[in-house]
Design an enzyme around this catalytic site. Structure first.
Site, PDB file in Angstrom:
ATOM      1  N   GLU A   2       0.741  10.541 -30.572  1.00  0.00           N
ATOM      2  CA  GLU A   2       0.772  10.260 -29.126  1.00  0.00           C
ATOM      3  C   GLU A   2       2.212  10.188 -28.646  1.00  0.00           C
ATOM      4  OE1 GLU A   2      -3.178   7.495 -28.156  1.00  0.00           O
ATOM      5  OE2 GLU A   2      -1.174   6.626 -28.125  1.00  0.00           O
ATOM      6  N   GLY A   8      -2.842   1.627  22.375  1.00  0.00           N
ATOM      7  CA  GLY A   8      -2.586   2.918  22.990  1.00  0.00           C
ATOM      8  C   GLY A   8      -3.868   3.683  23.252  1.00  0.00           C
ATOM      9  N   GLY A  38      -7.042   8.531  20.313  1.00  0.00           N
ATOM     10  CA  GLY A  38      -6.504   9.794  19.809  1.00  0.00           C
ATOM     11  C   GLY A  38      -5.000   9.872  19.854  1.00  0.00           C
ATOM     12  N   LYS A  84      -2.719   5.699  16.727  1.00  0.00           N
ATOM     13  CA  LYS A  84      -2.623   4.295  16.314  1.00  0.00           C
ATOM     14  C   LYS A  84      -3.003   4.118  14.842  1.00  0.00           C
ATOM     15  CE  LYS A  84      -5.582   2.920  19.381  1.00  0.00           C
ATOM     16  NZ  LYS A  84      -5.855   4.243  19.968  1.00  0.00           N
ATOM     17  N   THR A  85      -4.125   4.712  14.462  1.00  0.00           N
ATOM     18  CA  THR A  85      -4.596   4.570  13.084  1.00  0.00           C
ATOM     19  C   THR A  85      -3.623   5.216  12.105  1.00  0.00           C
ATOM     20  OG1 THR A  85      -6.892   4.565  13.845  1.00  0.00           O
ATOM     21  CG2 THR A  85      -6.516   5.037  11.512  1.00  0.00           C
TER      22      THR A  85
END
Length: 757
Positions: A87, A227, A230, A233-234
């Site tokens: 490994e 605001g 669309g 904001k998100t």
């Protein structure tokens, strides 16, 4: 706002754990693995029992190659396992590329023992080589190659920057593990951030929000991002969340609070469970009800410094259930709330409110190009079409992304067709997102909104309030609500303003079920449609409430005939074009339902005789031909009228007994006006403007609550009575009046403006 596509390798695992099972599988590595997983770090740990002498599996090699980071736990028996050393050889091989990083952890051995294969490590390594010597009867070359690779791998691993348990936190394993997890989390965060922060126009916006969070303060802070729907904001909240979540002990990004909480009776309860499960890393949590959820959050949340984003909140009840008090959270915690409704944030008493800013033209072009062309620079030849698209989108990220995706791969001809269609048929996806704000309004607020977007665009605040109040609305509160819900802005210079798509949305609502039948619409604002309705007398008895007809060439008689069926019309505004009106006194008609009448340059000498005006509240006829309210001196009492503006008209006299509830009378510039009759007390009149009139005598004894009086330029005025009762008078304007005016029974005025004094 869209992410840039990345050419970086995508890894299946964040961390690969390499360890000697018999030393640490059930102790240190087990605790480390749980801590990594609880932090959201995708970790590979091979729990299979390994047969002695078995070669490393191909599947395990692929797992190593598919991991970004390697944590190598060197223990006293690590070098006794050919499996572990194979490994390690593969890890060191991958480590030499820029995409992988290995971190040696010296659990119960020292780095020098690993580097030189001395001490306990040397004993283990010697034990392995002796076993292999006995096992491999005729594979001397293979044995020598393996041993050489293992030794090199051990040396190179020991030379890497790592951590030694006995020299860190005085050997406390829990703190040691916590530090390892934090270091890995931070490095993963910085890698992911380098991708996620490649968002159009986001860097400055994210920096501003983070600055307001004041992460260095040991308190609980709540901030809001508000605001238009669309507007990004998100996206902004997500970018901030991704940027700073690494510094918190628990985190939760709660999407669509509005939709989830109202979608079912258990909505808020489910969101409470989501927050608790996320920040406490416990998916077994059960919330019996909203009240139970509040109690659980109060009891369980204060033990962790958390970051919580509540996205798309539209009701204070939602915040009371999900982030009721700052005492619910441990000092250092931060709560971010996104909403369209500022009042929600005010009621929650957040520390700071951010208005999300729409994209500039340059940012819009960049975002659109990414969706339409797959890169930030648009194809040549599309510059003019792109300019039209960006103009239509007006900075709204949702519209830009929808159009970009729609036009991706389309021909130039299809671009032109789409742009032309948008002039009459707006994007449905954008409208539906925006209509969420409208649907959340009370009924009277909806009516105010539709009047604003269809009739009052650009009107000053005070004028709009007067018009709306004339139509029976509580305009002060209504306009404030619309502004708080990000539907309109109120500017001292530009009056009422709103985004172009908000206007489209309002128009679409009014057109409703009858998009092609304007006569059935509640508001009419399109000149050609109104003129057709008036000319062909297609007005609706019930539907039409407000009309604004600008720059019409229709004759007044045609306008009035067309109004006959509009019996519920409450607001009527006419602006004539550059024409000379032919006047036919016989054909006058106005609906009795009118509450607000705005008709500059009204051509008739009086109001129509059949017009009862019982509901009229506001009358504005600036520059009109009117010389008396009613023909022949008729005295119809107008009980509801509050505002009269007849500036620069041909009015000669006015009897205040006809308007007992009048608050404002503006007769500025009425050069033929010579007599104001005040036979009864006018208790509500506060504003009176007689500028440039021929009034010679004025007694204010019957107007006890007058606050503002304009008698500028009244050269015929010789006597002004100001009784002691006129204590409300604050402003008296005298400039340009007669040189000598006799003031009788005058009181002390607060403000006298005169060029003669």
């Amino acid at each position: 706002m869209a992410s840039t596509s990345s050419v970086q390798k995508r890894f299946k695992y964040d961390v690969f754990l390499s360890f000697r099972g018999e030393d640490t599988r059930k102790t240190f590595v087990d605790h480390l693995y749980v801590a990594l997983v609880n932090k959201g770090i995708i970790t590979y740990k091979d729990d299979e029992t390994i047969d002695k002498g078995e070669r490393i599996k191909e599947q395990l090699i692929r797992s190593i190659q598919d991991s970004r980071f390697y944590i190598i736990v060197f223990s006293k028996n690590y070098a006794s396992s050919s499996w572990c050393l194979d490994e390690l050889v593969e890890i060191i091989k991958c480590q030499k590329t820029a995409e992988h990083t290995a971190y040696p952890i010296f659990y119960d051995v020292e780095p020098t023992e690993v580097r030189k294969q001395s001490g306990l490590v040397g004993e283990a390594f010697e034990q392995l080589t002796r076993k292999r010597k006995r096992t491999l009867e005729d594979a001397t070359l293979e044995k020598e190659n393996d041993v050489g690779r293992w030794k090199n791998a051990l040396k190179e691993a020991a030379d890497l920057a790592g951590m030694e348990l006995k020299n860190t936190f005085n050997g406390h394993e829990a703190k040691f593990i916590q530090q390892i997890v934090q270091d890995i989390s931070l490095k993963l965060h910085l890698i992911n951030l380098s991708i996620d922060m490649k968002l159009v126009g986001m860097e400055t916006r994210v920096r501003d929000v983070i600055s307001s969070l004041e992460l260095d303060l040991d308190d609980v802070r709540m901030i809001g991002i508000k605001g238009i729907g669309g507007g990004g904001k998100t996206t902004l909240a997500r970018a901030v969340f991704d940027h700073i979540s690494i510094w918190f002990e628990g985190k939760s990004f709660v999407e669509d609070v509005r939709e989830v909480s109202k979608g079912s009776l258990s909505g808020l309860k489910d969101l409470q469970k989501q927050i608790l499960s996320s920040v406490l890393n416990d998916q077994t949590i059960v919330v019996a009800g909203v009240s139970d959820g509040k109690s659980m959050m109060k009891r369980m949340m204060p033990n962790r410094k958390v970051l919580v984003v509540l996205d798309d909140v539209d009701d204070i009840d939602q915040l009371e259930a999900l982030a009721g008090e700052t005492t619910w959270f441990k000092p250092g915690s931060r709560i971010i709330i996104t909403t369209r409704d500022e009042q929600v944030l005010v009621a929650q008493r957040v520390n700071v409110i951010h208005d999300v800013t729409l994209l500039s033209d340059e940012e819009a072009i960049c975002l659109f190009s990414r969706h339409a062309f797959g890169r930030e620079i648009p194809d040549q030849g599309y510059e003019e079409l792109l300019r039209k698209v960006v103009h239509y989108a007006a900075g709204l990220p949702l519209t830009i992304k929808v159009l970009g995706s729609h036009l991706c791969g389309r021909t130039e001809h299809e671009w032109v067709d789409t742009i032309e269609r948008l002039k009459t048929i707006p994007l449905e996806k954008t409208l539906k997102r925006l209509e969420l704000s409208y649907n959340g309004l009370e009924n009277d607020e909806k009516e105010i909104f539709l009047d604003v977007v269809c009739i009052l665009k650009g009107e000053g605040k005070n004028d709009s309030i007067r018009i709306l109040e004339s139509c029976g609305f509580n305009a002060h509160i209504g306009l404030k609500v619309l502004e708080q819900k990000s539907l309109i802005t109120i500017s001292d210079n530009d009056g009422l303003r709103f985004h172009d798509h908000i206007e489209e949305m309002g128009w679409n609502i009014v057109r409703g079920l009858y998009p092609l039948e304007p006569s059935k619409h509640s508001r009419l604002w399109i000149k050609e449609e109104i003129e057709d309705i008036l000319v062909y007398e297609m007005g609706s008895t019930e539907a039409t409430r407000s009309i604004i007809l600008k720059y019409t060439t229709l004759q007044p008689t045609t306008i009035m005939r067309g109004l006959r069926k509009m019996r519920e019309l409450r607001f009527h505004s006419v602006h004539k074009g550059d024409i000379v009106w032919a006047v036919d006194e016989v054909s006058q008609y106005l609906p009795d339902a009118l509450q607000c009448l705005y008709w500059p340059k009204y051509p008739f000498r009086s109001l129509p005789q059949p017009f009862q005006a019982n509901k009229l509240v506001n009358l504005e006829m600036v520059g009109s031909n009117i010389s008396e309210l009613w023909e022949g001196g008729e005295k119809k009492v107008l009980n509801k009228i509050r505002f009269i503006d007849l500036r620069y008209s041909k009015l000669e006299t006015f009897d205040l007994s006809m308007t007992p509830n009048l608050e404002k009378l503006d007769l500025e510039g009425c050069c033929d006006f010579y007599k104001l009759h005040i036979p009864v007390e006018c208790p509500k009149l506060k504003f009176l403007d007689l500028t440039s009139s021929k009034v010679s005598n004025l007694n204010l004894g019957m107007i006890p609550h007058l606050e503002v009086l304009h008698i500028d330029g009244c050269k015929e005025l010789v006597e002004l009575h100001l009784p002691v009762e006129c204590l409300s008078l604050e402003f008296l304007y005298l400039s340009g009046s007669k040189d000598v005016i006799i003031l009788k029974n005058s009181t002390c005025l607060l403000n006298v403006q005169s060029s003669n004094s």
